[in-house]
Enzyme design. Structure first.
Site, PDB file in Angstrom:
ATOM      1  N   HIS A  66       0.624  -9.164   0.994  1.00  0.00           N
ATOM      2  CA  HIS A  66       0.738  -7.955   1.817  1.00  0.00           C
ATOM      3  C   HIS A  66      -0.659  -7.599   2.318  1.00  0.00           C
ATOM      4  CE1 HIS A  66       3.174  -4.483   2.965  1.00  0.00           C
ATOM      5  NE2 HIS A  66       2.100  -3.749   2.769  1.00  0.00           N
ATOM      6  N   ASN A  97       0.813  -1.224   0.000  1.00  0.00           N
ATOM      7  CA  ASN A  97       0.000   0.000   0.000  1.00  0.00           C
ATOM      8  C   ASN A  97       0.844   1.271   0.000  1.00  0.00           C
ATOM      9  OD1 ASN A  97       0.486  -1.253   2.638  1.00  0.00           O
ATOM     10  ND2 ASN A  97      -0.458   0.582   3.477  1.00  0.00           N
ATOM     11  N   HIS A  98       2.112   1.183   0.440  1.00  0.00           N
ATOM     12  CA  HIS A  98       2.990   2.368   0.427  1.00  0.00           C
ATOM     13  C   HIS A  98       3.845   2.464  -0.840  1.00  0.00           C
ATOM     14  CE1 HIS A  98       1.980   3.841   4.363  1.00  0.00           C
ATOM     15  NE2 HIS A  98       2.183   2.652   4.905  1.00  0.00           N
ATOM     16  N   HIS A 103       4.116  -5.809  10.290  1.00  0.00           N
ATOM     17  CA  HIS A 103       5.381  -5.513  10.987  1.00  0.00           C
ATOM     18  C   HIS A 103       5.587  -6.343  12.254  1.00  0.00           C
ATOM     19  CE1 HIS A 103       6.256  -1.335   8.999  1.00  0.00           C
ATOM     20  NE2 HIS A 103       5.699  -2.179   8.167  1.00  0.00           N
ATOM     21  N   HIS A 136       3.348  -6.648   5.941  1.00  0.00           N
ATOM     22  CA  HIS A 136       2.533  -5.463   6.211  1.00  0.00           C
ATOM     23  C   HIS A 136       2.283  -5.166   7.682  1.00  0.00           C
ATOM     24  CE1 HIS A 136      -0.363  -2.208   5.803  1.00  0.00           C
ATOM     25  NE2 HIS A 136      -1.238  -2.884   6.520  1.00  0.00           N
TER      26      HIS A 136
HETATM   27 FE   FE2 Z   1       2.021  -2.067   4.076  1.00  0.00          FE
END
Ligand code: FE2
Length: 259
Positions: free
Chosen positions: A151, A67-68, A178, A176
């Protein structure tokens, strides 16, 4: 074939941890291919062409995102030019870049990497399940072994994807959140699975962000400019032993090193 998949590499602390740990692990485990998620390498948000080159220079054969992917505008033109930098395959038609790549090891073996993004608590995209089936069928005409980076936020969506692709993908590993999960396993039809590889970056933050900034945002509900935390780091990855001829995973081992 030994494959090391590194979880979300967070900012400069994450990049330094990769630079320190990858040569050691490659030598220790005789690793053939290293891949990693690089969507947070640029100060926690996005990736730039220079930082992608830096990661390739550290030995990554492919970089996945999520998404980033688009946070840094200078990456937009780079995506279509660099096949080894992936964005989720289930973005709509016409979005820059590629969702999969076939890489070659020094020994001449081939490995496919496919990136997907979940839709639960994530941006609305095309169905990752349908795209996964279609892309895997296409890739497996050329290559037997395919690693999938799923992700996604929701554990259930990742686990569903693992079972959906069981016997077709060599491995389905998550990124994603973390935070590393402890559920590594070989699924009944032979696909290696881990819900989330975890982050490579600062240990004492809130998923890599300075803890005070994250806490303040939760306390006030107001937007806050986030910065990457500092201090000790965690290196999170998963090591796969793969039979590249038949595309089956022989073993999966979680790696989490505090440094
Ligand atoms: Fe992400």
């Amino acid at each position: 074939m030994k494959v090391l998949c590194i979880g979300d590499i967070m900012g400069e602390p994450g990049r330094r941890a990769v630079a320190r740990m990858v040569p050691r692990l490659v030598a220790k485990h005789r690793i053939d291919v290293v891949i990693g998620n690089g969507e947070n390498v640029a100060g926690g948000f996005g990736i730039t062409p220079e930082l992608a080159e830096e990661l390739f220079g550290m030995g990554l054969a492919a970089i996945t995102t999520g998404n980033h992917a688009w946070d840094k505008k200078e990456i937009l033109d780079y995506f279509p030019r660099e096949r080894r930098l992936l964005r989720p395959a289930n973005y709509p038609e016409g979005v820059p870049g590629h969702g999969s790549v076939v890489i070659q090891t020094a020994a001449g073996e081939e490995l496919g990497v496919l990136q997907l993004m979940g839709r639960a608590y994530m941006p609305a995209l095309d169905c990752p399940f349908q795209v996964a089936k279609r892309e895997l069928a296409r890739m497996r005409k050329r290559v037997s072994a395919v690693i999938v980076d799923m992700h996604a936020e929701a554990t259930s969506e990742k686990m569903a994807m693992g079972h959906y692709l069981d016997g077709e993908a060599t491995a389905v590993v998550g990124t994603h959140t973390h935070v590393q999960t402890a559920d590594e396993q070989i699924l009944p039809r032979g696909t290696a699975y881990l819900t989330d590889i975890g982050m490579t970056g600062p240990l004492h933050g809130v998923i890599g962000i300075k803890k005070d900034l994250a806490i303040e945002k939760f306390l006030t509900g107001m937007p806050r400019r986030f910065e990457v935390a500092s201090g000790p780091t965690v290196f999170s990855a998963v090591l796969l032993d793969v039979d590249a001829r038949i595309g089956k995973a022989l073993s999966i081992e979680r790696i989490r090193i505090l440094d």
